[in-house]
Each structure stands twice: as C-alpha cells, then as structure tokens.
Design a protein around this motif. Structure first.
Motif, PDB file in Angstrom:
ATOM      1  N   GLU A  17       0.832  -1.203   0.000  1.00 57.84           N
ATOM      2  CA  GLU A  17       0.000   0.000   0.000  1.00 57.84           C
ATOM      3  C   GLU A  17       0.865   1.251   0.000  1.00 57.84           C
ATOM      4  O   GLU A  17       1.985   1.241   0.527  1.00 57.84           O
ATOM      5  CB  GLU A  17      -0.881   0.013   1.248  1.00 57.84           C
ATOM      6  CG  GLU A  17      -2.093  -0.869   1.124  1.00 57.84           C
ATOM      7  CD  GLU A  17      -3.037  -0.681   2.295  1.00 57.84           C
ATOM      8  OE1 GLU A  17      -2.921   0.330   3.009  1.00 57.84           O
ATOM      9  OE2 GLU A  17      -3.879  -1.553   2.483  1.00 57.84           O
ATOM     10  N   ASP A  36       2.208   4.680   1.305  1.00 60.19           N
ATOM     11  CA  ASP A  36       2.520   5.159   2.657  1.00 60.19           C
ATOM     12  C   ASP A  36       2.883   4.035   3.626  1.00 60.19           C
ATOM     13  O   ASP A  36       2.954   4.258   4.834  1.00 60.19           O
ATOM     14  CB  ASP A  36       1.371   5.987   3.251  1.00 60.19           C
ATOM     15  CG  ASP A  36       1.099   7.227   2.424  1.00 60.19           C
ATOM     16  OD1 ASP A  36       2.054   7.984   2.186  1.00 60.19           O
ATOM     17  OD2 ASP A  36      -0.050   7.428   2.015  1.00 60.19           O
ATOM     18  N   TYR A  66       9.613   4.453   2.873  1.00 57.23           N
ATOM     19  CA  TYR A  66       8.164   4.371   2.698  1.00 57.23           C
ATOM     20  C   TYR A  66       7.820   4.499   1.227  1.00 57.23           C
ATOM     21  O   TYR A  66       8.424   5.283   0.500  1.00 57.23           O
ATOM     22  CB  TYR A  66       7.470   5.494   3.478  1.00 57.23           C
ATOM     23  CG  TYR A  66       7.475   5.257   4.972  1.00 57.23           C
ATOM     24  CD1 TYR A  66       6.415   4.590   5.591  1.00 57.23           C
ATOM     25  CD2 TYR A  66       8.547   5.679   5.750  1.00 57.23           C
ATOM     26  CE1 TYR A  66       6.433   4.359   6.956  1.00 57.23           C
ATOM     27  CE2 TYR A  66       8.570   5.444   7.113  1.00 57.23           C
ATOM     28  CZ  TYR A  66       7.507   4.787   7.720  1.00 57.23           C
ATOM     29  OH  TYR A  66       7.526   4.553   9.067  1.00 57.23           O
ATOM     30  N   GLU A 115       3.463   7.993  -3.706  1.00 57.73           N
ATOM     31  CA  GLU A 115       3.171   8.307  -5.109  1.00 57.73           C
ATOM     32  C   GLU A 115       3.052   9.810  -5.233  1.00 57.73           C
ATOM     33  O   GLU A 115       2.410  10.451  -4.403  1.00 57.73           O
ATOM     34  CB  GLU A 115       1.856   7.643  -5.536  1.00 57.73           C
ATOM     35  CG  GLU A 115       1.492   7.915  -6.975  1.00 57.73           C
ATOM     36  CD  GLU A 115       0.131   7.334  -7.371  1.00 57.73           C
ATOM     37  OE1 GLU A 115      -0.302   6.348  -6.745  1.00 57.73           O
ATOM     38  OE2 GLU A 115      -0.490   7.897  -8.283  1.00 57.73           O
ATOM     39  N   ALA A 172       9.849   7.186  -0.798  1.00 58.65           N
ATOM     40  CA  ALA A 172       9.763   8.595  -0.421  1.00 58.65           C
ATOM     41  C   ALA A 172      11.068   9.159   0.125  1.00 58.65           C
ATOM     42  O   ALA A 172      11.948   8.426   0.599  1.00 58.65           O
ATOM     43  CB  ALA A 172       8.661   8.783   0.613  1.00 58.65           C
TER      44      ALA A 172
END
Lengths: 541, 243
Positions: B42, B44, B101, B104, B112
């Motif tokens: 997923e 995050d 993490y 998008e 990230a």
C-alpha cells in the motif's frame, strides 16, 4: 508548473543547510569588498553598461516574453545599457545562487527576490543597495527629471506593498508584483454534498465539507465523484497555511526583533486538528500528493488553496493544464478568499516578487541597475505582467490605468487573457489589500518560514504512515524541526538584520570569549616584544 | 602433473565464471520485499527493497535520487539519505538495500524522501527493454521506472514561445533557457507522446542533451531512458539516435 517539485525541494534543503556556512564567508567578503553606495551627481551616459537581471517566472512563456520586451524597450531608451536576462522558475534557486555569488562578488545587478531572502543577503555588508535616497532623487528617482520614461512616483506605489520592502530602517527592494492565496472550489461537489458556500469561507466549513467528501462505497469509489481518488482539501504552500492560521488566531510566529515564536501551543493544537482530518483522508499537501490544480481539474479535490498567481491552472477551462484532456471533469468553480477563523476580520498573506539591486564598486553601474528596476514599475510592464496571472500591479498608476480597468471588467470574455478565474483571483487581492500582512523580515526568517511548513508536512506524512501523533510526537517534531533548520543557532545570533547591527544587542558568549582571547593574545605578544626590546637594549649596554 | 594442474585450473575457472554469471538478480536478503511484494504494498507503507543502481539523478546535501532495477521491476528512490562520499560509490550496477516508505507523487510511484540505504554485494546493469509496442496501453505502467527503449518514433513539432514550430522546447512550454529540461514530442502510429531530457539526470553537457537540440521535425529516432511518470507517461531520455 510541470515537474517543479523535484528541484524545488532539493534546492530548498540545500539552501537551508548551506546558508549558515555561506553567510560567514559572504559577511567577511562583503565587509572587505564594497563601500556603501552613494548616488553620483550625474549618470554617465557616455559609458556602456552590462547589467544582469535574474528574474523569476511561473514557467509561463508570456511572462518570459514580457521580460524580454521590457528589456528591449528599456535598451531602446538607454542604448548604453545592455541588460542580460537569466530566468528562474523558483525563488529558492535564485536565493541559493545569490548566496553563492555573494561569496565570489558576482551577484547579479537586478534580482527578483523575496524580502526574507534580502535579509540574508544583507549579512554581507553593503551587498544590497538601499533605495530610500534613490526613490526621491530629483533627477533619477521615481519620476525624476532625467528619467527617460514615464515612471510612477513614490506616492504612486501602493504604500502597503512598499512598506513590505522596508526593513532595518531602509528600503532594500521595490515591490514588482503582488498576489495572495485564494481557495479554488469545486462548487458543484460542495452542493452535491448538501452544502451551500457561505459568503465568507471558514476553516470549520472547509473541514466539515472535506470530511463529508471522504465517504466511499463498498468498491472504494468516493460517493461524491465516483472515482477511486478524492483528496477533498489540498494546500499548495503549507508554510503559508501555518503562518496565516497563526495570524488569524492572533498566536505567535515571530517578532520584528527576530524572536521565533512558532513552536507554541496554538501551533500544536492546529497540527492535532490537521492530523484528525488527515486520518479521514480529507487533507493533503502539494509536496505529498502533487499540484492542487491537477486534482481539482480531475474532479479529485474540492478545496484547492494556491496562490492567486496560480489561477490560470485552475478550473475546467483553465488555459494551462498539466493533465490530459480525458481526465478533466466539468464543474462549476468558485474563487474565494482563504478560510478564516474570524470571517469578520479576514487576514491573508501578501506575497509576490520584489526586486532588489546589488551594490557594485562602480556606482554608475548601480545607477544603470536602478533605472532598469524603475522601468519595471512602468505601466506597460506592470499591466502586461499582472495580466499573465492573478497578480496585482504594485502602483496605483497602473491599477487606475483605463487599460487595466478595462481588463478587469472583461472577466470571462475568453479563457485566455480574460479568463474569469484569474481575474476573480486578482480581485480578491485588490479588494483585500488592507487585510493582507507579511511576516517580519530578519536574518533567519526564511528558515522559520520553511520550518512552519515542515511542521504540517511531517504531521501529514506521519498520519498517512499510521504513526502515532501525540504529545510526545509533537515534542519530538518541534525539536527535530528546530534542529533541521538550525533555528536555535539563528535565534542565538539575534536573528537581526545584518544591516542593522546596532539592533543585535548583547554579543553572544562565544564571540565574547573569542574576542577576549584575541585581546589577551595581543597583550601577550606586545609584552613579549617589549621584553625582548628591553633585553636587547640591556645587552647592548 | 602439469596436465592435472591445468585441468584443475580450467575446472575452477569454469566454476568461477558460472558462479559469476549465475547471480540471481531477483534474490533478496531476509526481510527484503520482492518487486511483486513492493508493487502490491500500500502507499505510505514501510518498504525494504533491494535493487541495482541504473542511474543517479542527483545529489544535494546528503540526499540522492536514483533509479534501481532488478530482474522483475524498477524503483525510483527520491532523495534518500546519502553522503557525498557514498554517492560516489553508487556506480551503475551497484546493489543497494533501501529502507523507507512507498509513496506516489503525480502518478510516479517511488520510495519517499528520507529513506536510508546500504551497499550490498552484487552487480547488474539492465539492458534497455523495448516497450515501444506498449505505448498507449495499460501495461506500460507495469514497467514504470525501468530502463527502456523506444524504436522508430518520429519527432513532431512543438510550438515555442514565439509561436514557431520547433523540434524541442526549453521547459514544457518553451519558457526556459539552455540548461533547463528539454521537452519534445514523438509519435507512433498517429499518437503523440511527450518525452523529456531531465536536466538533473542529463544536463546540458551530455550527448543526449546536445542530440535533442539537433533534432529536426520529421526525424525518425531510437531512444533509451527511464520510464518516469508525471500525470501520465513522461520518459526521461538518456540517449537518442537519429536513423
């Protein structure tokens, strides 16, 4: 707009973390290198001048063309002055390059900038030319007798905008364009959710509608738009968000003296509140998700807060757009002032580019720069540039010009020059000049601003990552942010303007120790030399 | 004896070469996700990945942005924590393990900002995968961030700031200058696509930057680069050859 995030973020970080060390160099260099600027008796038109102009545009080719045209027109009036244009698309990059170039004495002559940034440039003595005497000089000042074009007078610069360029007892810049922030709203969706837009937007209303818009069906489609993606509320500049929220709540942010008050209980309450809405999926930011305009135009956002200077990207019929046509959704757009805690007393940020001129060894070169800077304030440049986005001209002369008034009256005639969203956004600023504010400028104010935004960014990120956001988290967030932006060091340095060193107050303890040590060392050296001389004398006897 | 020694050496060499050639580029250390697991994770969520550096995009004050790839897929790691000294060690092919993490941004799936990494043993440089036939299809995104190739595409006209038809633009709308990103259109089977020379990945001193500046409308080109995403496919080209 396209792809700006990558470089902007990188530069921001670079800037924040290198400015401190660069400043020590620039300060020293400046002290040795430049005498204060003194207006010459006459501008020597028999000489040739090459000046550089570092300008910022919003990745907007019309703005680039206006700069080029302004230069061509100015050079026609002053054939002995050659203006070289260097374009930037973000203030952070200009700031970073100026800092680097101060150290090598290769600053531009004329530079678009933010007052916060000028405060940093001023830590090098006499780097930026003060303008108060130039402004009123009878021959070459604003509207002076020897100026070869129809310039505005000092009185014709909107006083509030001019005040924003005064700090440390001097004018170090002239306003070039002004904007504020606006809330661009998908009114169609607000009403579909059963709400009616109030006359004045409040934070409570925005949060309530945003929370309501997060409802999904069993397949994960949002009820309001039928899509898999919906971020009801997106804020472009979270530093502005925090600064304006604190101002509206009359809470601390900073003082003119450079005291940093950001890390207070109101800030914490605001962050907890934001975190609650992020948990519901009601809020995100540009840095985390992307441009608010892209989501708004795709029907994936209801409240998009961005600069009025970003208005041409907002709406189904926006003249500029980053998403493909098939993604664009038809909706009715409403442009409103940013949300308020006290709608009866609205407060909103004043922002937009200012222009400064850098001091040089040759005062004639500075005069050439000043004349060009002055040219940027003429109606032709002001009106043309203001029309490219939701900017307001900074002079009453331009604002009251029939050509400009005609432009404002024609909102909606087309989706280019007269794009209604852009003109409505401009009018928000024109109607609210007295409700705008700027934050105090001091050495370190740019870092404090970045820190204000970072508090929100980190909180949002942490909630999305399902981390616990509680008192302990906030404590750690505060200390990490203070450390990241070196705010403790800046504050201990007084946070005051380099040009106003008298206001620095007591010298830091480390400096006292250092200077005392130097003093003691000199005394010992003198004593030693003295002893040696006496010894020599005795030996000779 | 000499013959036996020579035979032994030959056998050892064969084993050695076999061992080198048999590095399993999809094998992961304990606790590390496979590409499929990363792709399924997923947004995050915390991720730990391993991949081989295919290109370094930028380094700024202890933050590095890199493209990684293994045999299954590719990763874009944005502003991971990295000293300048370590950045120098990230040669093309270097294997690294990244902890961070997944996120998008405008359609680009990435690890990230703020991820950490360590250099591992192993080396792999990917061949450019020809994805020309996938342009315009839903499968193209499955190759996001990979080193890819596009063949026989035709350079289309862009309109510059003065309204002239040109082969490329500085910045997406022609508002930039030399040194900025280059944007140009290429077409295939009547469909137009916007390609980019990202100036951090390939600045104005690189061959690809110069080559794009020499393009003419109508040129037929082969290109290689990374399958970056910005509100849709936006390949960041690292080489272009006019046919």
């Amino acid at each position: 707009m396209m792809k700006m995030r990558k470089k902007w973020l990188s530069l921001l970080l670079l800037t924040v973390l290198t400015v401190g060390s660069a400043l020590s160099l620039t300060g020293c260099h400046g002290r040795e290198g430049l005498e204060p600027f003194v207006i010459p008796e006459e501008f020597d038109t028999s000489r040739e001048y090459d000046i550089t102009f570092w300008a910022k545009n919003d990745t907007n080719k019309t703005q680039t063309m206006i700069y080029e045209q302004a230069i061509a027109d100015f050079e026609a009036l002053y054939p002995n002055i050659n203006v070289n244009l260097r374009l930037y698309t973000d203030y952070g990059r200009i700031y970073n390059d100026v800092i680097t170039n101060i150290a090598t004495n290769t600053t531009p002559n004329v530079c678009i900038t933010y007052p916060d940034h000028i405060a940093t440039y001023l830590t090098g003595d006499n780097q930026v030319a003060p303008l108060e005497e130039l402004l009123v000089d009878g021959k070459y000042g604003l509207g002076g007798s020897e100026v070869r074009f129809d310039a505005p007078t000092k009185e014709e610069i909107i006083p509030k905008f001019l005040e924003e360029c005064e700090f440390g007892g001097h004018y170090y810049a002239m306003p070039y364009m002004r904007s504020t922030e606006a809330c661009y709203i998908n009114k169609t969706y607000v009403e579909a959710l059963g709400y009616t837009l109030p006359e004045k937007l409040t934070w409570d209303f925005v949060w309530e509608v945003s929370d309501a818009a997060t409802k999904q069906d069993a397949e994960g489609n949002y009820l309001v738009n039928g899509q898999k993606v919906m971020i009801p509320f997106i804020y472009k500049s979270t530093d502005n968000m925090m600064i304006q929220m604190l101002r509206q709540k009359d809470a601390g942010y900073s003082t003119k003296e450079g005291q940093m008050l950001l890390f207070n209980d109101t800030t914490k309450e605001l962050l907890f509140d934001i975190a609650d809405h992020v948990k519901l999926g009601a809020f995100s930011t540009f840095k985390i998700s992307s441009y608010p305009a892209n989501f708004l135009n795709a029907g994936q956002c209801i409240f998009a807060i961005d600069s009025t200077a970003g208005a041409t990207w907002m709406g189904t019929d926006a003249p500029l757009c980053d998403i493909s046509e098939e993604k664009i959704v038809e909706f009715e757009i409403e442009v409103m002032e940013i949300p308020q805690f006290d709608p009866e007393n609205p407060e909103m940020i004043s922002q937009g580019p200012s222009v400064c001129i850098f001091n040089k060894e040759d005062p004639q070169e500075v005069m050439a720069s000043w004349l060009f800077m002055q040219y940027l304030l003429t109606n032709k440049v002001q009106i043309a540039y203001a029309q490219t986005e939701g900017y307001a001209p900074v002079t009453s002369k331009a604002q009251q010009d029939p050509q400009y008034l005609d432009y404002l009256s024609r909102g909606g005639e087309d989706n280019e020059l007269y794009y209604d969203v852009k003109i409505e956004a401009t009018e928000i600023l024109l109607d609210n000049v007295d409700n705008t504010f700027v934050t105090p400028v001091f050495n370190g104010s740019a870092s404090l601003r970045d820190a204000a935004g970072q508090l929100i960014e980190n909180t949002v990120k942490s909630v999305r990552r399902k981390q616990t956001v509680d008192e302990a988290y906030m404590e750690s967030l505060y200390s990490d942010t203070i450390s990241l932006y070196r705010l403790d060091q800046l504050e201990s340095q007084g946070g005051a303007l380099g040009a106003d060193k008298a206001a620095l107050g007591e010298m830091p303890g480390t400096s006292v120790i250092l200077l005392s040590s130097l003093g003691v060392a000199w005394i010992l050296i003198i004593l030693y030399v003295g002893c040696q001389m006496i010894k020599k004398k005795r030996n000779n006897q | 004896m000499k013959k036996i020694t020579a035979l032994l050496m030959a056998v050892l060499m064969v084993f050695g070469l076999t061992a080198c050639g048999s590095e399993d580029i999809n094998a992961k250390s304990e606790g590390v996700m496979t590409y499929a697991e990363y792709a399924a994770a997923e947004l995050d969520s915390a991720v730990v990945i391993e991949g081989y550096v295919q290109a370094k995009q930028s380094w700024w004050n202890n933050s590095a942005t890199v493209y990684l790839q293994d045999g299954e897929g590719a990763y874009f790691v944005y502003n991971m924590v990295c000293s300048e000294e370590d950045y120098a060690k990230l040669e093309q092919g270097t294997k690294i393990k990244v902890t961070g993490y997944k996120t998008e941004w405008a359609g680009e799936v990435e690890v990230a900002e703020g991820a950490t990494f360590e250099i591992m043993d192993g080396n792999y440089v990917a061949e450019a995968q020809d994805v020309t036939s996938l342009l315009g299809t839903d499968e193209l995104i499955d190759n996001q961030n990979k080193f890819v190739a596009f063949k026989d595409m035709t350079v289309e006209a862009s309109t510059d700031a003065n309204g002239n038809e040109v082969a490329y633009l500085y910045k997406w709308d022609g508002s930039g200058q030399d040194g900025d990103d280059l944007y140009f259109y290429v077409s295939l089977n009547g469909e137009k696509y916007q390609f980019t020379v990202e100036s951090y990945l390939c600045d104005n001193t690189t061959d690809v930057y110069a080559a794009v500046k020499n393009l003419k409308v109508g040129d037929v080109v082969d290109m290689e680069g990374f399958l970056y995403w910005y509100e849709g496919v936006n390949p960041h080209i690292t080489s272009v050859t006019v046919k």
